[in-house]
Design an enzyme around this catalytic site. Structure first.
Site, PDB file in Angstrom:
ATOM      1  N   SER A 208       0.772  -1.086  -0.113  1.00  0.00           N
ATOM      2  CA  SER A 208       0.029   0.128   0.043  1.00  0.00           C
ATOM      3  C   SER A 208       1.066   1.214  -0.141  1.00  0.00           C
ATOM      4  CB  SER A 208      -0.930   0.330   1.295  1.00  0.00           C
ATOM      5  OG  SER A 208      -1.714   1.193   1.023  1.00  0.00           O
TER       6      SER A 208
ATOM      7  N   ARG B  17      -0.655  -4.137  -6.701  1.00  0.00           N
ATOM      8  CA  ARG B  17      -1.760  -4.701  -5.966  1.00  0.00           C
ATOM      9  C   ARG B  17      -2.919  -4.099  -6.716  1.00  0.00           C
ATOM     10  NH1 ARG B  17      -5.485  -7.776  -4.630  1.00  0.00           N
ATOM     11  NH2 ARG B  17      -5.694  -8.594  -2.410  1.00  0.00           N
TER      12      ARG B  17
ATOM     13  N   THR C 291      -7.250   1.594   4.519  1.00  0.00           N
ATOM     14  CA  THR C 291      -6.531   0.736   5.898  1.00  0.00           C
ATOM     15  C   THR C 291      -7.646   1.355   6.800  1.00  0.00           C
ATOM     16  OG1 THR C 291      -4.393   0.938   4.814  1.00  0.00           O
ATOM     17  CG2 THR C 291      -4.911   0.235   7.143  1.00  0.00           C
TER      18      THR C 291
ATOM     19  N   CYS D 197      -0.339  -7.266 -16.976  1.00  0.00           N
ATOM     20  CA  CYS D 197       0.225  -8.140 -15.763  1.00  0.00           C
ATOM     21  C   CYS D 197       1.539  -7.391 -15.270  1.00  0.00           C
ATOM     22  CB  CYS D 197       0.416  -9.667 -16.174  1.00  0.00           C
ATOM     23  SG  CYS D 197       0.954 -10.622 -14.705  1.00  0.00           S
TER      24      CYS D 197
ATOM     25  N   CYS E 165       3.859 -14.764 -10.375  1.00  0.00           N
ATOM     26  CA  CYS E 165       2.507 -14.115  -9.987  1.00  0.00           C
ATOM     27  C   CYS E 165       3.053 -13.493  -8.656  1.00  0.00           C
ATOM     28  CB  CYS E 165       1.557 -14.945  -9.715  1.00  0.00           C
ATOM     29  SG  CYS E 165       0.083 -14.391  -9.273  1.00  0.00           S
TER      30      CYS E 165
ATOM     31  N   CYS F  16      -1.607 -10.101  -7.295  1.00  0.00           N
ATOM     32  CA  CYS F  16      -2.030  -8.622  -7.286  1.00  0.00           C
ATOM     33  C   CYS F  16      -3.664  -8.721  -7.815  1.00  0.00           C
ATOM     34  CB  CYS F  16      -1.329  -7.785  -8.545  1.00  0.00           C
ATOM     35  SG  CYS F  16      -1.846  -8.227 -10.300  1.00  0.00           S
TER      36      CYS F  16
ATOM     37  N   CYS G 155      -5.464  -9.716 -13.201  1.00  0.00           N
ATOM     38  CA  CYS G 155      -6.043 -10.720 -14.462  1.00  0.00           C
ATOM     39  C   CYS G 155      -7.522 -11.114 -14.299  1.00  0.00           C
ATOM     40  CB  CYS G 155      -5.040 -11.879 -14.697  1.00  0.00           C
ATOM     41  SG  CYS G 155      -4.905 -12.781 -13.099  1.00  0.00           S
TER      42      CYS G 155
END
Lengths: 253, 620
Positions: free
Chosen positions: B118, B367, B403, B564, B589, B592, B595
């Site tokens: 984040s 992310r 958050t 991606c 990978c 995130c 996709c």
């Protein structure tokens, strides 16, 4: 009454990109993902397999370091070890800790626990020393079967197939002995969640190197840690003469 | 397999499900089971058991499928701010009222915080409620915000935008944090309170009672080979049963996706809309370091119709670190757009480059995040469970903060559950507890008011003037009227439906990475520390293996190879020479979820890989 000591080391995970500390005294470890040294996993698996074959009675997982290494011991317990020993080393002692100190600790523990076998990984992926197994055997005056890719216990003797530069060497050594595990010895099992939960109930004994009569003073001083030099781009040449001229120019020939 | 005599206190609550487990617990209408044989043209890609069921697979005959089961009072899926806050709140209540409560939390990352990514500017409101003494406890909130700068970037210049108090982006009173370290600290607090935390174990399956309520979760199986067959080290996952299960998987969780369909939770809300956030952490030249400085920008390199913006935060934790990144709305229309390459070229803008010059990049990650806000909130409770955090999606989009609302939602969930799980008599119609009070509490809380007041800002970008129209709307309606206007604007619909066919769009010419400010994709992925066990079925499963080449590549030029952020998807020529095939590099990978969100065919279904795989973020 055969008891096996297995050494497990907590190291930075192999997939993590290493960063050198700004003061060049070492690498950044705070918050970085750590896991059990892959060769130690193989050692634990071998010990547990021997116990499952009923050739040995008890497997004790040992690790040296600060409180965090208890996580690594727990993983070993979850894989099937019976109990653990945490030799507490922290701060400057931990940073200076090397194969000599570890082998002294293992030698003392082997005598204390009356172990008939010590199984270690062949080397750790952070320092690549490949010395602890050999030093431990020397301190105990025990035979050693290093780079083991196959271990068979035959009565009071151990047949070890070793991976050496020229191929495979088979030796027979008598117990008590020190073995170090190489890659092809076995495929370690997963530490599954029910086993992790059960492992929380297994005992981990806590002790200090002084309790074992081991002095942790290091004879090695790390002066500086640097990143490996960045690989320079290659140079393409058109003819063999160009190649020879370039090699001459930079002093290679 | 596991004798009862080894269990003490837990023995009374521990049940061993000695039933032969059906291959899948989910009722058949959730997935279309298709055994896709490889044709000469489409090589077989997907081998995961969610697409190729094991009960009909001859390689699985005779394999022990029984699962060990254990019981807790509450099981929490996901060790992020929401899950940990819920666990902490539950234990705080239990300890205060001297009641026993077994709370188990499972997390797919190898350690708490390793999958957390984040910006982040934390608003301490929820933390103040959870731990009023957070400072004494050593919470890593080390950088109070000292300056707040907002810019509108053009290719070469910067137009400063005044950060007036009252605007959502104003950060006075907030802290710049490394969220991964904050989450790690929350994990330590939770363990001290007695929460059982199990990192490295992913919840792979939702379990249901006979009456359809949620019974708990099952963790992932281990030891399945890449082709879907069992290895020697195969072991079944474990079942964790609970009275209530909390799902805090973060943005676009895979179990939540299943629950939406199962319980029809999204019938009265708009489909969620998302963005992708890419982030790097740099060690910069000390002379350029201004701890506490917050910079945001909109505009270049994104065009006015592509939602997005950037952030650059100067941390104050000893070293001259900055956290920076670019957020790109996933409702973009050009299939050639690559959020990663936009991010890399943004760093070359003179205003940004001057901070980064002479510095070193030390971390990278990405992310997806929620952009839907109020209009996209689903029903969050169902018999046996509830959704917390970014999973239903409480992010305040213009503030780009989620958050504090995630933590508050976890706390509200805990407060609603506690009286019910500790009640002497479990008065419940269903076997799994239904706690609708949680949703009522949410609606009465400041989360709801906050999300309601900013609900029209994001959708206001859907106008001809795009970004500029949105900024005008925010200035007029939010800053002056505080979101009290009586109408609620709609979003544009599913992100995956927004792509225009490739032939209607122009390819974007991205500059080559220079290796000093901008970098290539693969070296970035290496920096995320991501890794997975290689010999396992790819967890990016395709419902139909032939769709990528037939649809995605043919019509949209394979957008997955562009969006991606980890280089998982590659279209490579077939060995036979004619045509292309999709290659999935599942090991890259970074979890995130982009996709699964943006695939125009909605053919990709992200499922959880073996636990402890994925990125190894440190304080991201």
């Amino acid at each position: 009454m055969s008891r096996v000591l297995v050494g497990v080391k907590r190291v930075i995970d192999y997939a993590v990109k290493i960063r050198v500390k700004p003061d060049h005294s070492g690498v950044v470890t705070d918050g970085v993902k750590h896991s059990m040294n892959p060769f130690c996993e193989i050692a634990v698996e071998e010990a547990v397999k021997l116990k499952e074959k009923k050739l040995i009675k008890e497997v004790v997982a040992v690790s040296c370091g600060p409180t965090q290494v208890t996580e690594t011991i727990r993983t070993a317990l979850a894989m099937g070890c019976d109990r653990g020993i945490h030799v507490e080393v922290s701060g400057k002692d931990y940073e200076a800790m090397g194969p000599l100190q570890i082998s002294k600790i293992f030698a003392a523990l082997a005598k204390k626990e009356e172990a008939s076998l010590i199984i270690l990984g062949k080397q750790a992926i952070d320092d690549d020393c490949n010395q602890t197994g050999q030093m431990t055997a020397a301190l105990l005056d025990w035979p050693q079967g290093t780079f083991a890719s196959e271990v068979t216990i035959d009565g009071e003797k151990v047949k070890v197939v070793r991976e050496i530069d020229g191929g495979l060497e088979t030796i027979k050594i008598s117990m008590p002995a020190v073995l170090t595990a190489d890659l092809r010895l076995n495929t370690p099992r997963y530490a599954t969640l029910p086993n992790i939960m059960k492992a929380k109930k297994k005992k981990i004994a806590n002790m200090k190197p002084a309790d074992l009569g081991v002095d942790m003073v290091s004879r090695v001083e790390v002066l500086r840690v640097d990143e490996p030099p960045t690989r320079l781009a290659g140079v393409k040449v058109e003819t063999v003469d160009d190649l020879v001229a370039k090699l001459r120019a930079n002093g290679t020939i | 397999m596991f004798p009862a005599s080894r269990y003490s206190i837990q023995a009374q609550r521990c049940i061993r499900a000695l039933k032969t487990v059906k291959a899948e617990h989910a009722p058949p209408q959730l997935y279309t089971w298709r055994w896709k044989c490889s044709s000469a043209v489409t090589p077989r890609i997907t081998s995961h058991y969610t697409i190729c069921p094991r009960d009909k697979d001859p390689r699985w005959e005779g394999v022990e499928m029984e699962r060990f089961a254990d019981e807790a009072d509450v099981v929490i899926v996901g060790g992020g701010p929401a899950g940990l806050s819920a666990a902490i709140r539950l234990k705080q209540l239990a300890n205060k009222q001297e009641k026993e409560l077994r709370v188990c939390l499972v997390e797919k990352a190898s350690q708490i915080g390793a999958h957390t990514l984040s910006g982040a500017c934390l608003e301490p409101s929820a933390l103040n409620e959870l731990f009023p003494d957070w400072k004494e406890r050593g919470a890593p909130l080390n950088t109070p915000v000292t300056e707040d700068v907002f810019s509108l970037l053009t290719k070469k210049y910067r137009i400063p935008v005044p950060m007036l108090p009252g605007l959502p982006m104003n950060n006075h009173g907030n802290y710049i944090v490394r969220l991964g370290h904050f989450v790690r600290w929350l994990g330590e607090q939770a363990e001290e309170l007695g929460v059982e935390i199990y990192p490295g174990y992913a919840a792979a399956e939702v379990l249901f009672h006979e009456d359809g309520s949620v019974k708990g979760i099952a963790t992932n199986d281990v030891g399945i080979a890449k082709d879907g067959s069992p290895k020697d080290v195969f072991e079944r996952g474990m079942e964790l049963h609970a009275k209530v299960t909390l799902f805090g998987e973060g943005c676009h969780g895979h179990l939540a996706k299943q629950l939406y369909r199962q319980f029809n939770l999204r019938e009265n809300c708009e489909p969620q809309t998302y963005a992708i956030g890419l982030k790097e952490v740099w060690l910069i030249d000390e002379k350029k370091w201004r701890p506490g400085r917050v910079e945001h920008s909109v505009g270049w390199p994104l065009n006015r119709n592509t939602y997005g913006g950037s952030f650059l935060y100067h941390l104050n934790e000893g070293e001259p670190l900055v956290a920076l990144g670019l957020v790109v709305g996933l409702d973009y229309t050009n299939p050639y757009l690559s959020p990663f390459r936009e991010f890399q070229r943004w760093k070359h803008h003179p205003f940004i480059a001057k901070t980064l010059e002479g510095g070193n990049r030390i971390a990278y990650g990405a992310r997806a995040l929620n952009e839907g806000g109020y209009q996209c909130l689903p029903k969050v409770t169902f018999p046996g469970g509830m959704l917390i955090g970014c999973s239903p999606g409480f992010m305040n989009v213009p503030k780009i903060k989620g958050t504090h609302t995630a933590m508050k939602s976890g706390m509200l969930a805990a407060e609603a559950i506690f009286p019910k799980v500790t009640a002497k008599d479990l008065a419940s119609e269903t076997a799994g507890l239904h706690v609708p009070e949680y949703e009522d509490n949410l609606k009465k809380s400041w989360i709801w008011k906050e999300l309601y007041s900013v609900r029209n800002i994001r959708p206001s970008f859907h106008n001809y003037f795009g970004l500029y129209g949105g900024m005008v709307y925010t200035g007029v309606f939010y800053w002056i009227l505080r979101g009290k206007e009586p109408w609620t604007l709609k979003h544009a619909g599913l992100d995956s439906a927004q792509l225009k066919p490739a032939k209607e769009c122009t390819a974007i010419e991205y500059p080559k990475p220079d290796g000093k400010l901008s970098f290539d994709l693969l070296s970035s992925v290496a920096l995320s520390g991501t890794n997975h066990e290689g010999d396992q079925p790819p967890h990016l499963t395709l419902k139909d293996d032939s769709v990528p080449v037939a649809n995605n590549l043919a019509i949209y030029d394979g957008p997955e190879q562009h969006f991606c952020p980890a280089g998982v998807y590659e279209y490579v020529p077939l060995e036979t020479g004619e045509g292309m095939r999709l290659q999935i590099n599942a090991q890259n990978c970074v979890h995130c979820k982009t996709c699964d969100i943006k695939d125009p065919s909605q053919n990709i279904n992200w499922v959880v890989p073996e636990g402890s795989g994925g990125p190894a973020y440190n304080g991201m």
